[in-house]
Design a protein around this motif. Structure first.
Motif, short mmCIF file in Angstrom:
data_model
loop_
_atom_site.label_atom_id
_atom_site.label_comp_id
_atom_site.label_asym_id
_atom_site.label_seq_id
_atom_site.Cartn_x
_atom_site.Cartn_y
_atom_site.Cartn_z
N ASN A 2 18.97 47.41 9.48
CA ASN A 2 19.51 48.08 8.30
C ASN A 2 18.43 48.62 7.38
OD1 ASN A 2 22.39 47.99 8.51
ND2 ASN A 2 22.31 45.79 8.20
N ASP A 3 17.18 48.38 7.72
CA ASP A 3 16.05 48.85 6.92
C ASP A 3 15.76 50.31 7.27
OD1 ASP A 3 13.56 49.38 5.77
OD2 ASP A 3 12.83 47.35 6.10
N LEU A 4 15.88 51.20 6.28
CA LEU A 4 15.68 52.62 6.55
C LEU A 4 14.30 52.92 7.11
CD1 LEU A 4 17.39 54.44 3.52
CD2 LEU A 4 18.12 54.43 5.92
N GLU A 5 13.29 52.15 6.71
CA GLU A 5 11.95 52.41 7.21
C GLU A 5 11.87 52.22 8.72
OE1 GLU A 5 7.26 51.11 6.68
OE2 GLU A 5 8.81 50.03 5.58
N LEU A 6 12.68 51.34 9.25
CA LEU A 6 12.66 51.06 10.68
C LEU A 6 13.52 52.03 11.48
CD1 LEU A 6 12.94 47.16 10.61
CD2 LEU A 6 10.87 48.57 10.56
N LEU A 7 14.42 52.73 10.82
CA LEU A 7 15.29 53.70 11.49
C LEU A 7 14.61 55.06 11.53
CD1 LEU A 7 18.59 52.52 9.79
CD2 LEU A 7 17.92 52.11 12.17
N MET A 8 15.01 55.90 12.46
CA MET A 8 14.28 57.14 12.72
C MET A 8 15.07 58.38 12.32
SD MET A 8 11.39 56.06 13.70
CE MET A 8 10.61 57.57 14.26
N GLU A 11 14.08 56.63 22.49
CA GLU A 11 15.38 56.61 21.81
C GLU A 11 15.37 55.49 20.78
OE1 GLU A 11 19.89 57.38 22.97
OE2 GLU A 11 19.23 55.44 23.75
N ALA A 12 15.93 55.78 19.61
CA ALA A 12 16.03 54.79 18.54
C ALA A 12 17.24 55.11 17.69
CB ALA A 12 14.76 54.78 17.69
N TYR A 13 17.72 54.11 17.00
CA TYR A 13 18.79 54.35 16.04
C TYR A 13 18.26 55.19 14.89
CZ TYR A 13 21.82 50.92 18.32
OH TYR A 13 22.62 50.25 19.23
#
Length: 264
Positions: A211-217, A196-198
């Motif tokens: 808030n970094d899109l690369e880190l969000l899934m 699970e991830a944001y």
């Protein structure tokens, strides 16, 4: 008789002299038609150097924005609480022993799984976090094993784990495409992944996550980066997430459960 080409004007830097001189050689030895291809070659090289510089700057920026996990976990309070992630707890009966939990932090998920009878190995880059995980396990009268490791360097053997758990382990893409295939290999045939991830839709909400899109899934990222598994569940949903003082309300998350195929 052809006229000897004149020298190109100086651009004032040593690196430019080597570029200029190599172009002169091209014209002298191969003729003016070689000049265009030579210019293209050097322009491509310059663009590559610019791109590498941009990547280095972006990496530095991201590192400067990332939490200092030892500092975050040094407080006596548990940053994300002591209760297990509810998505994990709701699906824990699907897991197969033993369990590897990556980016485990302060131990709330590993300790919960240990109370359910699983043998759990917790990996995290924060020594402070895993020290608190050991204390939490002692408070619950269970045992977990742990390992302080940077996931950039982490290695584990193929076919080692019955299950792997990744809860809110937000990683840059270069690390994901390196780590995830290794983790798939580390699962035993029939092994289970719970993740699970944001999601990218979480950005700017202020209820948790980077808030970094690369880190969000996204579901697409999951499908592209977790190769070799059979999907049991994959969706993006909105749900309440209340975990300590950093996960604090309605959130958009990606949930993923998958199984490694049995060997024929």
């Amino acid at each position: 008789m052809s006229k000897r080409p004149g020298r190109l004007p100086s651009l004032g830097r040593r690196s430019d002299f080597s570029c200029r001189d190599s172009l002169i050689v091209l014209v002298q030895k191969r003729g003016p038609n070689a000049l265009a291809s030579g210019l293209c070659y050097h322009v491509v090289g310059l663009l590559k150097r610019i791109r590498n510089s941009q990547v280095a700057i972006e990496t530095t920026r991201r590192d400067s924005m990332a939490p200092d996990w030892n500092e975050r976990f040094s407080d006596s309070e548990y940053a994300y609480g002591t209760e297990a992630n509810t998505f994990l707890a709701d699906n824990a009966t699907m897991l197969v022993d033993p369990v590897l939990s990556i980016a485990e932090g302060e131990g709330r998920n590993a300790v919960y799984l240990a109370t359910q009878g699983f043998r759990v190995h917790a990996v995290d880059g924060s020594e402070a976090g895993l020290e608190k995980a050991a204390r939490l396990a002692a408070d619950q009268n269970v045992t977990i094993t742990s390992e302080v490791a940077d996931l950039n360097d982490y290695q584990t053997h193929p076919d080692s784990w019955g299950s792997i758990v990744s809860i809110y382990a937000h990683l840059p893409r270069p690390l994901r495409i390196k780590l995830y295939p290794m983790l798939v290999q580390a699962l035993k045939p029939g092994g289970i992944l719970i993740f699970e991830a944001y999601s990218e839709s979480q950005r700017g909400r202020g209820t948790g996550g980077p808030n970094d899109l690369e880190l969000l899934m996204t579901c697409r990222k999951i499908e592209e980066e977790w190769k070799g598994l059979e999907t049991i569940l994959l969706h993006e949903i909105e749900r309440e997430v209340h975990e300590g003082k950093f996960h604090t309300g309605m959130a958009s998350v990606v949930q993923y459960i998958a199984r490694k195929p049995e060997q024929n």
